[in-house]
Write a protein that holds these residues in place. Sequence first.
Motif, PDB file in Angstrom:
ATOM      1  N   VAL A  97     -18.866 -13.037  59.112  1.00  0.00           N
ATOM      2  CA  VAL A  97     -19.148 -11.602  59.209  1.00  0.00           C
ATOM      3  C   VAL A  97     -18.360 -10.839  58.150  1.00  0.00           C
ATOM      4  CG1 VAL A  97     -18.926  -9.567  60.702  1.00  0.00           C
ATOM      5  CG2 VAL A  97     -19.682 -11.742  61.663  1.00  0.00           C
ATOM      6  N   GLU A  98     -17.091 -11.198  57.975  1.00  0.00           N
ATOM      7  CA  GLU A  98     -16.272 -10.538  56.956  1.00  0.00           C
ATOM      8  C   GLU A  98     -16.825 -10.789  55.560  1.00  0.00           C
ATOM      9  OE1 GLU A  98     -13.881  -8.389  57.380  1.00  0.00           O
ATOM     10  OE2 GLU A  98     -14.020  -8.577  59.546  1.00  0.00           O
ATOM     11  N   GLY A  99     -17.373 -11.969  55.321  1.00  0.00           N
ATOM     12  CA  GLY A  99     -17.988 -12.260  54.032  1.00  0.00           C
ATOM     13  C   GLY A  99     -19.189 -11.374  53.757  1.00  0.00           C
ATOM     14  N   HIS A 100     -20.023 -11.165  54.776  1.00  0.00           N
ATOM     15  CA  HIS A 100     -21.183 -10.275  54.611  1.00  0.00           C
ATOM     16  C   HIS A 100     -20.733  -8.832  54.369  1.00  0.00           C
ATOM     17  CE1 HIS A 100     -24.380 -13.107  55.273  1.00  0.00           C
ATOM     18  NE2 HIS A 100     -23.775 -13.562  56.374  1.00  0.00           N
ATOM     19  N   ASN A 101     -19.721  -8.392  55.115  1.00  0.00           N
ATOM     20  CA  ASN A 101     -19.201  -7.029  54.904  1.00  0.00           C
ATOM     21  C   ASN A 101     -18.691  -6.864  53.477  1.00  0.00           C
ATOM     22  OD1 ASN A 101     -19.733  -6.253  57.507  1.00  0.00           O
ATOM     23  ND2 ASN A 101     -17.651  -6.576  58.235  1.00  0.00           N
ATOM     24  N   ASN A 102     -17.989  -7.852  52.977  1.00  0.00           N
ATOM     25  CA  ASN A 102     -17.454  -7.797  51.623  1.00  0.00           C
ATOM     26  C   ASN A 102     -18.587  -7.713  50.593  1.00  0.00           C
ATOM     27  OD1 ASN A 102     -15.411  -7.776  49.722  1.00  0.00           O
ATOM     28  ND2 ASN A 102     -15.388  -9.995  49.546  1.00  0.00           N
ATOM     29  N   LYS A 103     -19.638  -8.493  50.802  1.00  0.00           N
ATOM     30  CA  LYS A 103     -20.778  -8.479  49.880  1.00  0.00           C
ATOM     31  C   LYS A 103     -21.461  -7.106  49.874  1.00  0.00           C
ATOM     32  CE  LYS A 103     -23.564 -12.000  50.021  1.00  0.00           C
ATOM     33  NZ  LYS A 103     -24.671 -12.909  50.399  1.00  0.00           N
ATOM     34  N   ILE A 104     -21.650  -6.516  51.050  1.00  0.00           N
ATOM     35  CA  ILE A 104     -22.291  -5.204  51.144  1.00  0.00           C
ATOM     36  C   ILE A 104     -21.439  -4.134  50.471  1.00  0.00           C
ATOM     37  CG2 ILE A 104     -22.945  -3.384  52.778  1.00  0.00           C
ATOM     38  CD1 ILE A 104     -23.894  -5.683  54.642  1.00  0.00           C
ATOM     39  N   LYS A 105     -20.135  -4.197  50.665  1.00  0.00           N
ATOM     40  CA  LYS A 105     -19.246  -3.227  50.020  1.00  0.00           C
ATOM     41  C   LYS A 105     -19.290  -3.361  48.511  1.00  0.00           C
ATOM     42  CE  LYS A 105     -15.964  -2.757  53.807  1.00  0.00           C
ATOM     43  NZ  LYS A 105     -14.574  -2.979  54.227  1.00  0.00           N
ATOM     44  N   MET A 106     -19.381  -4.604  48.005  1.00  0.00           N
ATOM     45  CA  MET A 106     -19.469  -4.814  46.560  1.00  0.00           C
ATOM     46  C   MET A 106     -20.758  -4.205  46.009  1.00  0.00           C
ATOM     47  SD  MET A 106     -20.106  -8.185  44.296  1.00  0.00           S
ATOM     48  CE  MET A 106     -21.690  -8.228  45.088  1.00  0.00           C
ATOM     49  N   ILE A 107     -21.870  -4.412  46.701  1.00  0.00           N
ATOM     50  CA  ILE A 107     -23.149  -3.836  46.260  1.00  0.00           C
ATOM     51  C   ILE A 107     -23.061  -2.319  46.282  1.00  0.00           C
ATOM     52  CG2 ILE A 107     -25.577  -3.566  46.886  1.00  0.00           C
ATOM     53  CD1 ILE A 107     -25.459  -6.487  47.907  1.00  0.00           C
ATOM     54  N   LYS A 108     -22.464  -1.760  47.314  1.00  0.00           N
ATOM     55  CA  LYS A 108     -22.319  -0.304  47.422  1.00  0.00           C
ATOM     56  C   LYS A 108     -21.505   0.244  46.256  1.00  0.00           C
ATOM     57  CE  LYS A 108     -20.447   3.182  50.508  1.00  0.00           C
ATOM     58  NZ  LYS A 108     -19.674   3.421  51.715  1.00  0.00           N
ATOM     59  N   ARG A 109     -20.412  -0.450  45.896  1.00  0.00           N
ATOM     60  CA  ARG A 109     -19.604  -0.002  44.756  1.00  0.00           C
ATOM     61  C   ARG A 109     -20.391  -0.075  43.455  1.00  0.00           C
ATOM     62  NH1 ARG A 109     -15.425  -2.686  47.559  1.00  0.00           N
ATOM     63  NH2 ARG A 109     -15.840  -4.608  46.418  1.00  0.00           N
ATOM     64  N   GLN A 110     -21.187  -1.137  43.280  1.00  0.00           N
ATOM     65  CA  GLN A 110     -21.990  -1.273  42.069  1.00  0.00           C
ATOM     66  C   GLN A 110     -23.052  -0.181  41.967  1.00  0.00           C
ATOM     67  OE1 GLN A 110     -23.586  -5.210  42.450  1.00  0.00           O
ATOM     68  NE2 GLN A 110     -21.872  -6.150  41.333  1.00  0.00           N
ATOM     69  N   MET A 111     -23.562   0.266  43.088  1.00  0.00           N
ATOM     70  CA  MET A 111     -24.655   1.245  43.107  1.00  0.00           C
ATOM     71  C   MET A 111     -24.160   2.691  43.106  1.00  0.00           C
ATOM     72  SD  MET A 111     -27.551  -0.459  43.299  1.00  0.00           S
ATOM     73  CE  MET A 111     -28.654   0.764  43.940  1.00  0.00           C
ATOM     74  N   PHE A 112     -22.859   2.898  43.222  1.00  0.00           N
ATOM     75  CA  PHE A 112     -22.339   4.261  43.356  1.00  0.00           C
ATOM     76  C   PHE A 112     -22.804   5.151  42.211  1.00  0.00           C
ATOM     77  CE2 PHE A 112     -19.134   7.555  42.716  1.00  0.00           C
ATOM     78  CZ  PHE A 112     -19.153   8.150  43.962  1.00  0.00           C
ATOM     79  N   GLY A 113     -23.473   6.260  42.559  1.00  0.00           N
ATOM     80  CA  GLY A 113     -23.911   7.253  41.576  1.00  0.00           C
ATOM     81  C   GLY A 113     -25.126   6.844  40.773  1.00  0.00           C
ATOM     82  N   ARG A 114     -25.764   5.749  41.082  1.00  0.00           N
ATOM     83  CA  ARG A 114     -26.882   5.276  40.268  1.00  0.00           C
ATOM     84  C   ARG A 114     -28.231   5.458  40.930  1.00  0.00           C
ATOM     85  NH1 ARG A 114     -24.780   0.054  37.065  1.00  0.00           N
ATOM     86  NH2 ARG A 114     -22.685   0.812  36.760  1.00  0.00           N
ATOM     87  N   ALA A 115     -28.282   5.393  42.233  1.00  0.00           N
ATOM     88  CA  ALA A 115     -29.577   5.460  42.899  1.00  0.00           C
ATOM     89  C   ALA A 115     -29.393   6.042  44.299  1.00  0.00           C
ATOM     90  CB  ALA A 115     -30.199   4.081  42.974  1.00  0.00           C
ATOM     91  N   ASN A 116     -30.513   6.231  44.955  1.00  0.00           N
ATOM     92  CA  ASN A 116     -30.451   6.818  46.297  1.00  0.00           C
ATOM     93  C   ASN A 116     -30.316   5.720  47.357  1.00  0.00           C
ATOM     94  OD1 ASN A 116     -32.962   5.663  46.419  1.00  0.00           O
ATOM     95  ND2 ASN A 116     -34.096   7.589  46.394  1.00  0.00           N
TER      96      ASN A 116
END
Length: 128
Positions: A97-116
Motif C-alpha cells: 500500500v505504501e508503494g502505491h501511495n508513493n507512486k501516486i505522489k510521484m505522478i502528482k508531483r510530475q503533473m503539478f501545474g501541467r494539466a487538470n
Amino acid sequence: MRDVASWITRRPDRLDDDQAQRLKQILVRCPALDRTAEHVRAFAELMNDRRGQDLGQWMDRVQADDLSALHGFVNGLGQDLDAVVAGLSLRYSSGAVEGHNNKIKMIKRQMFGRANFDLLRKRVLLAA
C-alpha cells in the motif's frame, strides 16, 4: 563514516574479511560505538526473527546503557509500543500500500501545474 554505519547494520557474515577487520579495529578504539553496534544488531535480530515480545527487554538494556542517541530512539518506540510490538511480531505488512501511495505522489508531483484533474486521474489509473 558511511562505511562504518553500513558495516554495523549489515549481517556480520556478509562482510568481507577486510571490512570485518576494519570494523573490529574501529570498535576496539571506540567502546561507545561498540555498545551501540551490539544494540543495533540485537534490534535487527528482533526484527528478522519477529520477536516483538522481547522488545521490552531490549529497550530496558538500551536505557540502562549510557547511549543518548539510542535513548531517543527507544523513547520514540515507547510512544506507540503496542503498534511497534505488533509490527515486529506479525507477518502482515503495509509495504504494498505504501508503494502505491508513493507512486501516486510521484505522478502528482510530475503533473503539478501541467494539466487538470482529469489527466492526473487517467495517469494514476494507468499506473495502477
